[in-house]
Design a protein around this motif. Sequence first.
Motif, PDB file in Angstrom:
ATOM      1  N   UNK A  76       0.967  -1.038   0.022  1.00  0.00           N
ATOM      2  CA  UNK A  76      -0.180  -0.036   0.139  1.00  0.00           C
ATOM      3  C   UNK A  76       0.682   0.731  -0.045  1.00  0.00           C
ATOM      4  N   UNK A  91       0.326   5.398   1.734  1.00  0.00           N
ATOM      5  CA  UNK A  91      -0.237   6.181   2.117  1.00  0.00           C
ATOM      6  C   UNK A  91       0.046   7.598   1.931  1.00  0.00           C
ATOM      7  N   UNK A 124       0.660  11.853   3.188  1.00  0.00           N
ATOM      8  CA  UNK A 124       0.488  12.792   4.363  1.00  0.00           C
ATOM      9  C   UNK A 124       1.024  13.720   4.151  1.00  0.00           C
ATOM     10  N   UNK A 153      -2.490  10.304   7.979  1.00  0.00           N
ATOM     11  CA  UNK A 153      -1.973   9.160   7.014  1.00  0.00           C
ATOM     12  C   UNK A 153      -3.436   8.851   6.157  1.00  0.00           C
ATOM     13  N   UNK A 161      -5.052   6.757   2.581  1.00  0.00           N
ATOM     14  CA  UNK A 161      -4.754   5.206   1.492  1.00  0.00           C
ATOM     15  C   UNK A 161      -4.807   6.053   0.320  1.00  0.00           C
ATOM     16  N   UNK A 171      -3.032   0.758  -3.792  1.00  0.00           N
ATOM     17  CA  UNK A 171      -2.352  -0.527  -3.675  1.00  0.00           C
ATOM     18  C   UNK A 171      -2.269  -1.498  -4.383  1.00  0.00           C
ATOM     19  N   UNK A 231       3.932   7.241   2.350  1.00  0.00           N
ATOM     20  CA  UNK A 231       4.754   6.175   3.495  1.00  0.00           C
ATOM     21  C   UNK A 231       3.853   5.104   1.934  1.00  0.00           C
TER      22      UNK A 231
END
Lengths: 112, 111
Positions: free
Chosen positions: A34, A36, A38, A44, A46, A49, A89
């Motif tokens: 995945x 993420x 932020x 964060x 989503x 994915x 991330x």
Amino acid sequence: DQQVKQNSPSLSVQEGRISILNCDYTNSMFDYFLWYKKYPAEGPTFLISISSIKDKNEDGRFTVFLNKSAKHLSLHIVPSQPGDSAVYFCAATTLGDDKIIFGKGTRLHILP
Amino acid sequence: DVKVTQSSRYLVKRTGEKVFLECVQDMDHENMFWYRQDPGLGLRLIYFSYDVKMKEKGDIPEGYSVSREKKERFSLILESASTNQTSMYLCASSSDATHLHFGNGTRLTVT
């Protein structure tokens, strides 16, 4: 022992160009990955994915590529926009497990 | 839309104080998580819970405990706050342990 590695702490890209964020993992049991995003002072969110049975997943300007043999994935953003400036991330998990393992993040700066 | 609410955005506490960080989610999710975010270290899992009264240690549980008495509420407790616990704390919930929904975080400063 870092299982998910984002080796670039920061990246600067011109607006309109392609942003490529990279991620490596060490655990061959990971089968779901995945990304993420932020913003400062927010949690964060989503982004996109990919399952290990695929090598590409696309959602609008965002595409994630997975190279299982190299244990490498990348996030492509095309074209990059000012609102894409954020920390990204990379994360990985084994489906059925309860934990997601995050990388350290890459701060993306989109330059005007 | 899933809403995960953390009770405080900013907290300042003294060394040795007992600190409670509260988190509430409104989507009936089984799984709830506490992470801390530090510069250069990313998101690290402190504790998680997959059911009421159940808890599991994450990667960095030392100095922390948790409580989950109701499905929607997951509390993080710093038994005796120390300066190395100054951090951004993020609560998250999910139905499937993959797509996490995060709160906006609590920035805790321990002086």
